[in-house]
Design a protein around this motif. Structure first.
Motif, mmCIF file in Angstrom:
data_model
loop_
_atom_site.group_PDB
_atom_site.id
_atom_site.type_symbol
_atom_site.label_atom_id
_atom_site.label_comp_id
_atom_site.label_asym_id
_atom_site.label_seq_id
_atom_site.Cartn_x
_atom_site.Cartn_y
_atom_site.Cartn_z
ATOM 1 N N LEU A 67 11.008 -2.863 -4.925
ATOM 2 C CA LEU A 67 11.204 -1.493 -4.459
ATOM 3 C C LEU A 67 12.603 -0.997 -4.842
ATOM 4 O O LEU A 67 12.765 0.133 -5.324
ATOM 5 N N ALA A 68 13.614 -1.838 -4.651
ATOM 6 C CA ALA A 68 14.977 -1.464 -5.040
ATOM 7 C C ALA A 68 15.070 -1.256 -6.553
ATOM 8 O O ALA A 68 15.730 -0.330 -7.032
ATOM 9 N N LEU A 69 14.404 -2.111 -7.311
ATOM 10 C CA LEU A 69 14.385 -1.992 -8.770
ATOM 11 C C LEU A 69 13.751 -0.668 -9.185
ATOM 12 O O LEU A 69 14.246 0.030 -10.078
ATOM 13 N N LEU A 70 12.677 -0.315 -8.530
ATOM 14 C CA LEU A 70 11.974 0.933 -8.818
ATOM 15 C C LEU A 70 12.867 2.140 -8.566
ATOM 16 O O LEU A 70 12.770 3.159 -9.262
ATOM 17 N N GLN A 71 13.756 2.014 -7.597
ATOM 18 C CA GLN A 71 14.628 3.129 -7.233
ATOM 19 C C GLN A 71 15.992 3.074 -7.912
ATOM 20 O O GLN A 71 16.888 3.834 -7.578
ATOM 21 N N GLY A 72 16.125 2.155 -8.885
ATOM 22 C CA GLY A 72 17.358 2.077 -9.654
ATOM 23 C C GLY A 72 18.500 1.365 -8.960
ATOM 24 O O GLY A 72 19.653 1.443 -9.425
ATOM 25 N N GLN A 73 18.226 0.649 -7.882
ATOM 26 C CA GLN A 73 19.262 -0.084 -7.142
ATOM 27 C C GLN A 73 19.265 -1.538 -7.633
ATOM 28 O O GLN A 73 18.799 -2.452 -6.960
ATOM 29 N N ILE A 119 0.839 -1.205 0.000
ATOM 30 C CA ILE A 119 0.000 0.000 0.000
ATOM 31 C C ILE A 119 0.872 1.253 0.000
ATOM 32 O O ILE A 119 0.641 2.193 -0.769
ATOM 33 N N TYR A 120 1.905 1.262 0.839
ATOM 34 C CA TYR A 120 2.787 2.431 0.865
ATOM 35 C C TYR A 120 3.551 2.576 -0.443
ATOM 36 O O TYR A 120 3.824 3.703 -0.889
ATOM 37 N N MET A 121 3.895 1.456 -1.085
ATOM 38 C CA MET A 121 4.525 1.535 -2.405
ATOM 39 C C MET A 121 3.587 2.220 -3.388
ATOM 40 O O MET A 121 3.999 3.066 -4.184
ATOM 41 N N GLY A 122 2.306 1.815 -3.358
ATOM 42 C CA GLY A 122 1.329 2.425 -4.244
ATOM 43 C C GLY A 122 1.185 3.917 -3.998
ATOM 44 O O GLY A 122 0.944 4.691 -4.924
ATOM 45 N N ARG A 123 1.340 4.323 -2.747
ATOM 46 C CA ARG A 123 1.251 5.750 -2.385
ATOM 47 C C ARG A 123 2.582 6.481 -2.612
ATOM 48 O O ARG A 123 2.706 7.662 -2.319
ATOM 49 N N LYS A 124 3.582 5.745 -3.104
ATOM 50 C CA LYS A 124 4.923 6.290 -3.348
ATOM 51 C C LYS A 124 5.609 6.759 -2.065
ATOM 52 O O LYS A 124 6.463 7.657 -2.086
ATOM 53 N N GLU A 125 5.237 6.143 -0.956
ATOM 54 C CA GLU A 125 5.914 6.402 0.322
ATOM 55 C C GLU A 125 6.909 5.265 0.530
ATOM 56 O O GLU A 125 6.681 4.337 1.303
ATOM 57 N N TYR A 126 8.030 5.368 -0.165
ATOM 58 C CA TYR A 126 8.935 4.230 -0.290
ATOM 59 C C TYR A 126 9.656 3.884 1.006
ATOM 60 O O TYR A 126 9.912 2.701 1.273
#
Length: 252
Positions: free
Chosen positions: A104-110, A70-77
């Motif tokens: 989540l790491a993939l989304l942030q380029g890690q 849910i927090y991922m969906g809200r972009k509260e990483y």
């Protein structure tokens, strides 16, 4: 209607008296309702139900994994990462949370960190959905520039689940970027066949038909995106392509 049904079931459970079974079942009902809201991107409602599920079952790793989603969906990483880590504190081999930390790491380029999480998720022989981590692992390798490894993992995912649309979508994107139009068309068509709500694949399938010169099929696909998901990013992109087609038509 969903709220009325949930309320009725909770009253039935309450009549049975407080017990561990009651709390587990109440938590499960709140959790399932949260998933319904999450699927529709109704994040406030999803969060409310997930927090109620947590209150009923504070040692359930799935609840914390759900909160992370849910927090991922809200972009509260940062909050999302914290919830996934809480799930792993309860169950260090919980592959769903490991896969989501990787996503989540993939989304942030890690990308290296993402690959590590996906591999840890796959190390668990009890993981029920390894095709999901394999698909994400394939995409991480693509992001690192190794398409041979990317396709290897995507193919492994599809052997486990030949109906998994996300793997077809990623394979289609790789084929598209390499100019392999017919292969991209096949992958995107399969992605749409197995997930009619996959607007991204519909959009890119339109791009393939555009490059193959079939402007009518491209137009129909982009129009379908604007009709099925009018407020989505893919609808906005499709509207731009439809305007391009209109301008091309007026020029001829």
């Amino acid at each position: 209607m969903i709220r009325l049904v949930l309320g009725f079931l909770l009253l039935v459970l309450a009549a049975c008296g407080p017990s561990a079974s009651y709390h587990q079942q109440a938590s499960a009902m709140h959790r399932e309702l949260a998933y319904v809201y999450l699927k529709d991107n109704r994040y406030p409602e999803a969060l409310r139900e997930a927090l109620l599920a947590q209150k009923e079952s504070p040692r359930d790793p799935e609840v914390y994994n759900l909160l992370g989603l849910i927090y991922m969906g809200r972009k509260e990483y940062d909050k999302a990462r914290l919830e996934f880590e809480k799930a792993l504190q309860i169950d260090p081999r919980y592959s769903e949370a490991l896969n989501n930390l990787g996503a989540l790491a993939l989304l942030q380029g890690q990308y290296d960190q993402a690959i590590s999480y996906f591999k840890k998720a796959l190390d668990n022989p009890l993981y029920l959905n390894p095709f999901m981590a394999l698909t994400n692992l394939g995409w991480a390798w693509h992001k690192k520039g190794d398409d041979a490894k990317a396709l290897k993992y995507l193919n492994r995912a599809l052997k486990l689940n030949p109906r998994y649309s996300r793997a077809y979508y990623y394979a289609g994107l790789i084929a598209f970027q390499q100019g392999r139009w017919e292969e991209a068309k096949l992958d995107f068509r399969r992605a749409v066949r197995f997930n009619h709500a996959d607007m991204a694949s519909r959009y890119w399938l339109g791009e393939v038909y555009f490059r193959l010169g079939d402007l009518e099929k491209a137009r129909r696909l982009w129009e379908s995106v604007t009709q099925l998901a009018p407020e989505s990013e893919w609808a906005l992109r499709s509207e731009e392509k439809l305007l391009l087609l209109k301008n091309l038509s007026s020029d001829t």
